[in-house]
Design a protein around this motif. Structure first.
Motif, PDB file in Angstrom:
ATOM      1  N   LEU A  68       0.849  -1.193   0.000  1.00 13.48           N
ATOM      2  CA  LEU A  68       0.000   0.000   0.000  1.00 13.48           C
ATOM      3  C   LEU A  68       0.886   1.245   0.000  1.00 13.48           C
ATOM      4  CD1 LEU A  68      -3.074   0.546   0.164  1.00 13.48           C
ATOM      5  CD2 LEU A  68      -2.790   0.794   2.638  1.00 13.48           C
ATOM      6  N   ILE A  69       0.519   2.240  -0.796  1.00 16.38           N
ATOM      7  CA  ILE A  69       1.287   3.481  -0.859  1.00 16.38           C
ATOM      8  C   ILE A  69       1.031   4.300   0.405  1.00 16.38           C
ATOM      9  CG2 ILE A  69       1.544   5.678  -2.106  1.00 16.38           C
ATOM     10  CD1 ILE A  69       0.834   4.115  -4.671  1.00 16.38           C
ATOM     11  N   GLU A  70       2.096   4.899   0.907  1.00 20.92           N
ATOM     12  CA  GLU A  70       2.020   5.682   2.146  1.00 20.92           C
ATOM     13  C   GLU A  70       0.966   6.784   2.036  1.00 20.92           C
ATOM     14  OE1 GLU A  70       5.087   8.145   5.118  1.00 20.92           O
ATOM     15  OE2 GLU A  70       5.749   7.463   3.152  1.00 20.92           O
ATOM     16  N   ASN A  71       0.214   6.966   3.106  1.00 18.41           N
ATOM     17  CA  ASN A  71      -0.790   8.027   3.252  1.00 18.41           C
ATOM     18  C   ASN A  71      -2.096   7.764   2.505  1.00 18.41           C
ATOM     19  OD1 ASN A  71      -1.430  10.593   4.509  1.00 18.41           O
ATOM     20  ND2 ASN A  71      -1.494  11.446   2.442  1.00 18.41           N
ATOM     21  N   VAL A  72      -2.186   6.665   1.760  1.00 21.07           N
ATOM     22  CA  VAL A  72      -3.421   6.381   1.025  1.00 21.07           C
ATOM     23  C   VAL A  72      -4.624   6.224   1.949  1.00 21.07           C
ATOM     24  CG1 VAL A  72      -4.594   4.564  -0.295  1.00 21.07           C
ATOM     25  CG2 VAL A  72      -2.460   5.539  -1.135  1.00 21.07           C
ATOM     26  N   PRO A  73      -4.550   5.399   3.024  1.00 17.36           N
ATOM     27  CA  PRO A  73      -5.724   5.280   3.909  1.00 17.36           C
ATOM     28  C   PRO A  73      -6.171   6.632   4.473  1.00 17.36           C
ATOM     29  CG  PRO A  73      -4.130   3.565   4.404  1.00 17.36           C
ATOM     30  CD  PRO A  73      -3.449   4.526   3.469  1.00 17.36           C
ATOM     31  N   ASN A  74      -5.214   7.448   4.901  1.00 15.38           N
ATOM     32  CA  ASN A  74      -5.532   8.761   5.455  1.00 15.38           C
ATOM     33  C   ASN A  74      -6.222   9.644   4.416  1.00 15.38           C
ATOM     34  OD1 ASN A  74      -5.401  10.930   7.416  1.00 15.38           O
ATOM     35  ND2 ASN A  74      -3.745  11.794   6.186  1.00 15.38           N
ATOM     36  N   ALA A  75      -5.708   9.650   3.182  1.00 18.09           N
ATOM     37  CA  ALA A  75      -6.291  10.469   2.121  1.00 18.09           C
ATOM     38  C   ALA A  75      -7.712  10.031   1.784  1.00 18.09           C
ATOM     39  CB  ALA A  75      -5.412  10.404   0.880  1.00 18.09           C
ATOM     40  N   LEU A  76      -7.929   8.719   1.717  1.00 20.71           N
ATOM     41  CA  LEU A  76      -9.261   8.206   1.395  1.00 20.71           C
ATOM     42  C   LEU A  76     -10.258   8.477   2.521  1.00 20.71           C
ATOM     43  CD1 LEU A  76      -8.337   4.776  -0.235  1.00 20.71           C
ATOM     44  CD2 LEU A  76      -8.967   6.895  -1.397  1.00 20.71           C
ATOM     45  N   ASN A  77      -9.812   8.312   3.748  1.00 27.44           N
ATOM     46  CA  ASN A  77     -10.701   8.571   4.884  1.00 27.44           C
ATOM     47  C   ASN A  77     -11.085  10.047   4.968  1.00 27.44           C
ATOM     48  OD1 ASN A  77     -11.234   6.031   6.229  1.00 27.44           O
ATOM     49  ND2 ASN A  77      -9.045   5.951   6.659  1.00 27.44           N
ATOM     50  N   LYS A  78     -10.163  10.941   4.608  1.00 30.40           N
ATOM     51  CA  LYS A  78     -10.488  12.370   4.555  1.00 30.40           C
ATOM     52  C   LYS A  78     -11.601  12.636   3.546  1.00 30.40           C
ATOM     53  CE  LYS A  78      -6.419  15.005   6.023  1.00 30.40           C
ATOM     54  NZ  LYS A  78      -5.384  15.978   5.556  1.00 30.40           N
ATOM     55  N   LEU A  79     -11.511  11.990   2.386  1.00 28.69           N
ATOM     56  CA  LEU A  79     -12.546  12.161   1.363  1.00 28.69           C
ATOM     57  C   LEU A  79     -13.893  11.637   1.851  1.00 28.69           C
ATOM     58  CD1 LEU A  79     -10.592  11.140  -1.871  1.00 28.69           C
ATOM     59  CD2 LEU A  79     -11.147  13.450  -1.091  1.00 28.69           C
ATOM     60  N   LYS A  80     -13.867  10.514   2.538  1.00 25.76           N
ATOM     61  CA  LYS A  80     -15.106   9.958   3.100  1.00 25.76           C
ATOM     62  C   LYS A  80     -15.729  10.919   4.116  1.00 25.76           C
ATOM     63  CE  LYS A  80     -15.975   5.571   1.768  1.00 25.76           C
ATOM     64  NZ  LYS A  80     -17.278   4.936   1.523  1.00 25.76           N
ATOM     65  N   ARG A  81     -14.884  11.516   4.962  1.00 18.78           N
ATOM     66  CA  ARG A  81     -15.394  12.460   5.967  1.00 18.78           C
ATOM     67  C   ARG A  81     -15.994  13.695   5.301  1.00 18.78           C
ATOM     68  NH1 ARG A  81     -10.696  10.779   8.817  1.00 18.78           N
ATOM     69  NH2 ARG A  81      -9.524  12.645   8.187  1.00 18.78           N
ATOM     70  N   LYS A  82     -15.507  14.025   4.137  1.00 19.23           N
ATOM     71  CA  LYS A  82     -16.068  15.158   3.381  1.00 19.23           C
ATOM     72  C   LYS A  82     -17.292  14.742   2.555  1.00 19.23           C
ATOM     73  CE  LYS A  82     -11.834  17.904   2.824  1.00 19.23           C
ATOM     74  NZ  LYS A  82     -10.914  18.547   1.858  1.00 19.23           N
ATOM     75  N   GLU A  83     -17.704  13.483   2.744  1.00 20.38           N
ATOM     76  CA  GLU A  83     -18.888  12.918   2.071  1.00 20.38           C
ATOM     77  C   GLU A  83     -18.719  12.853   0.561  1.00 20.38           C
ATOM     78  OE1 GLU A  83     -22.307  15.051   3.499  1.00 20.38           O
ATOM     79  OE2 GLU A  83     -22.271  14.002   5.421  1.00 20.38           O
ATOM     80  N   LYS A  84     -17.484  12.608   0.124  1.00 18.18           N
ATOM     81  CA  LYS A  84     -17.235  12.378  -1.289  1.00 18.18           C
ATOM     82  C   LYS A  84     -17.512  10.907  -1.611  1.00 18.18           C
ATOM     83  CE  LYS A  84     -15.499  16.565  -1.555  1.00 18.18           C
ATOM     84  NZ  LYS A  84     -16.201  17.676  -2.252  1.00 18.18           N
ATOM     85  N   VAL A  85     -18.032  10.644  -2.804  1.00 18.36           N
ATOM     86  CA  VAL A  85     -18.190   9.266  -3.258  1.00 18.36           C
ATOM     87  C   VAL A  85     -16.848   8.794  -3.791  1.00 18.36           C
ATOM     88  CG1 VAL A  85     -19.352   7.736  -4.889  1.00 18.36           C
ATOM     89  CG2 VAL A  85     -20.610   9.647  -3.858  1.00 18.36           C
ATOM     90  N   ILE A  86     -16.357   7.663  -3.304  1.00 20.12           N
ATOM     91  CA  ILE A  86     -15.096   7.126  -3.798  1.00 20.12           C
ATOM     92  C   ILE A  86     -15.306   5.695  -4.305  1.00 20.12           C
ATOM     93  CG2 ILE A  86     -13.668   8.609  -2.332  1.00 20.12           C
ATOM     94  CD1 ILE A  86     -13.158   6.182  -0.516  1.00 20.12           C
ATOM     95  N   THR A  87     -14.745   5.420  -5.473  1.00 17.45           N
ATOM     96  CA  THR A  87     -14.838   4.097  -6.080  1.00 17.45           C
ATOM     97  C   THR A  87     -13.473   3.705  -6.633  1.00 17.45           C
ATOM     98  OG1 THR A  87     -15.467   5.045  -8.219  1.00 17.45           O
ATOM     99  CG2 THR A  87     -17.260   4.388  -6.744  1.00 17.45           C
ATOM    100  N   VAL A  88     -13.318   2.418  -6.918  1.00 18.75           N
ATOM    101  CA  VAL A  88     -12.122   1.902  -7.572  1.00 18.75           C
ATOM    102  C   VAL A  88     -12.551   1.304  -8.908  1.00 18.75           C
ATOM    103  CG1 VAL A  88     -10.285   0.183  -7.507  1.00 18.75           C
ATOM    104  CG2 VAL A  88     -10.906   1.401  -5.424  1.00 18.75           C
ATOM    105  N   LEU A  89     -11.768   1.591  -9.948  1.00 17.10           N
ATOM    106  CA  LEU A  89     -12.033   1.037 -11.279  1.00 17.10           C
ATOM    107  C   LEU A  89     -10.766   0.345 -11.766  1.00 17.10           C
ATOM    108  CD1 LEU A  89     -13.930   0.742 -13.690  1.00 17.10           C
ATOM    109  CD2 LEU A  89     -13.133   2.970 -14.512  1.00 17.10           C
ATOM    110  N   THR A  90     -10.847  -0.956 -11.982  1.00  9.74           N
ATOM    111  CA  THR A  90      -9.661  -1.729 -12.341  1.00  9.74           C
ATOM    112  C   THR A  90      -9.903  -2.564 -13.591  1.00  9.74           C
ATOM    113  OG1 THR A  90      -8.175  -3.508 -11.615  1.00  9.74           O
ATOM    114  CG2 THR A  90     -10.396  -3.511 -10.698  1.00  9.74           C
ATOM    115  N   ASN A  91      -8.852  -2.733 -14.379  1.00  2.00           N
ATOM    116  CA  ASN A  91      -8.903  -3.624 -15.540  1.00  2.00           C
ATOM    117  C   ASN A  91      -8.550  -5.058 -15.175  1.00  2.00           C
ATOM    118  OD1 ASN A  91      -9.730  -1.749 -17.411  1.00  2.00           O
ATOM    119  ND2 ASN A  91      -7.766  -1.543 -18.451  1.00  2.00           N
ATOM    120  N   GLY A  92      -8.358  -5.341 -13.907  1.00  4.34           N
ATOM    121  CA  GLY A  92      -8.046  -6.696 -13.481  1.00  4.34           C
ATOM    122  C   GLY A  92      -9.209  -7.633 -13.747  1.00  4.34           C
ATOM    123  N   ALA A  93      -9.022  -8.608 -14.636  1.00 10.12           N
ATOM    124  CA  ALA A  93     -10.114  -9.512 -15.014  1.00 10.12           C
ATOM    125  C   ALA A  93      -9.809 -10.974 -14.734  1.00 10.12           C
ATOM    126  CB  ALA A  93     -10.430  -9.343 -16.506  1.00 10.12           C
TER     127      ALA A  93
END
Length: 313
Positions: A68-93
């Motif tokens: 996991l890249i450093e600070n990613v959990p913190n950055a994502l949780n900040k977005l959640k607290r701001k009530e932003k919708v967050i999704t992941v889009l991957t080409n992994g099939a």
């Protein structure tokens, strides 16, 4: 393409070679609807108020391999607290999306199963409307074709069942080779078979090299009129349409397309896909494809211009 296959085999593929490969295949990609503004920011938090929703690529944005890249959990949780919708889009099939969900849960990232979208999901939906035939699947022993709702054979280590295959699906190429591809092409062209590509990536960055992905091999079929591939992932519009619909459903309100941002490390998949779908785009430069590379050179060469450039989340 044989030149690039030789470079793959010798682990000599450079980022310039990767860019050239994607440029070679560019005629099969959607066109960007515009050029981005190329503004810079220090982090996702700095520009988060400009957007209501974010679509994240995984590799090079959230993680590098199993790390996991450093600070990613913190950055994502900040977005959640701001009530932003967050999704992941991957080409992994190669594997069911549930495995990706499990990985994110283990990393304690704030995504649930409804917020993770894969090209495999889009392919699976498409297969519901296909005739019940015997498929030849380029994948791995763990690709679980039963989960896709089809019957057929995994091709790769074993090509003995190729003559029984009435259609072809590319999921992943971990066990694929140039010799297998030649056998497959002869069978597909001889029988005018349909070719579905669950992962349009040409390459995937590894620790010290690049792996060959389905977009590389399936490109050969554009030479044959009767067997042009159908793609199910980034940068093609269908997967972005699915992601946008998912975001609107999750937010339970209408969102302007320019208030949705695709965040990725690849110009030809993440940024081009976002621009062609009329959403905003954010290029991440410090961890994925353009780590230790002059990304401005890549932007100039490809004419794919993101709206924003950040080093990391």
């Amino acid at each position: 393409m044989s030149l690039y296959y030789s470079l793959f085999n010798n682990n000599n593929l450079s980022i310039d070679d990767v860019i050239n490969l994607y440029e070679l295949k560019k005629s099969t990609f959607p066109l960007p609807k515009r050029k981005g503004k190329m503004e810079k920011a220090k982090s996702i938090d700095e520009i988060s108020d400009k957007f209501d929703a974010f679509i994240f690529d995984s590799f090079g944005v959230l993680n590098v391999g199993s790390t996991l890249i450093e600070n990613v959990p913190n950055a994502l949780n900040k977005l959640k607290r701001k009530e932003k919708v967050i999704t992941v889009l991957t080409n992994g099939a190669s594997y069911p999306t549930s495995k990706k969900v499990e990985t994110f849960c283990n990393w304690k990232l704030p995504f649930n199963s409804t917020e993770i979208i894969s090209s495999r999901d889009l392919l699976k939906n498409h297969l519901k409307n296909e005739k019940k035939i015997t498929w030849g699947v380029i994948g791995s022993p763990g690709s679980d074709i039963d989960e896709l709702g089809i019957s057929g054979y995994i091709l790769g280590n074993n090509m003995k069942q190729i003559d029984k295959c009435e259609g072809i699906i590319y999921l992943g190429c971990e066990y694929w080779s140039n010799e297998n591809q030649k056998i497959l092409e002869n069978h597909v062209v001889r029988n005018s078979l349909k070719v579905l590509v669950g992962n349009p990536d040409i390459v995937a960055p590894q620790k010290s090299s690049f792996s060959i992905e389905p977009g590389f091999w399936s490109y050969n079929f554009h030479k044959f009129r009767a067997s042009k591939p159908l793609y199910f992932g980034k940068p093609h519009n269908q997967i972005f349409d699915l992601a946008i619909k998912k975001i609107i459903a999750l937010s339970n309100k209408s969102i302007s397309l320019d208030r949705i941002a695709m965040v990725g490390d690849s110009l030809h998949t993440d940024i081009l896909g976002g621009l062609s779908s009329k959403i905003s785009t954010i290029l991440v430069t410090n961890h994925g494809l353009f780590k230790d590379y002059d990304y401005y050179n890549a932007i100039a060469k490809t004419s794919i211009c993101p709206d924003w450039i950040i080093p990391s989340l």
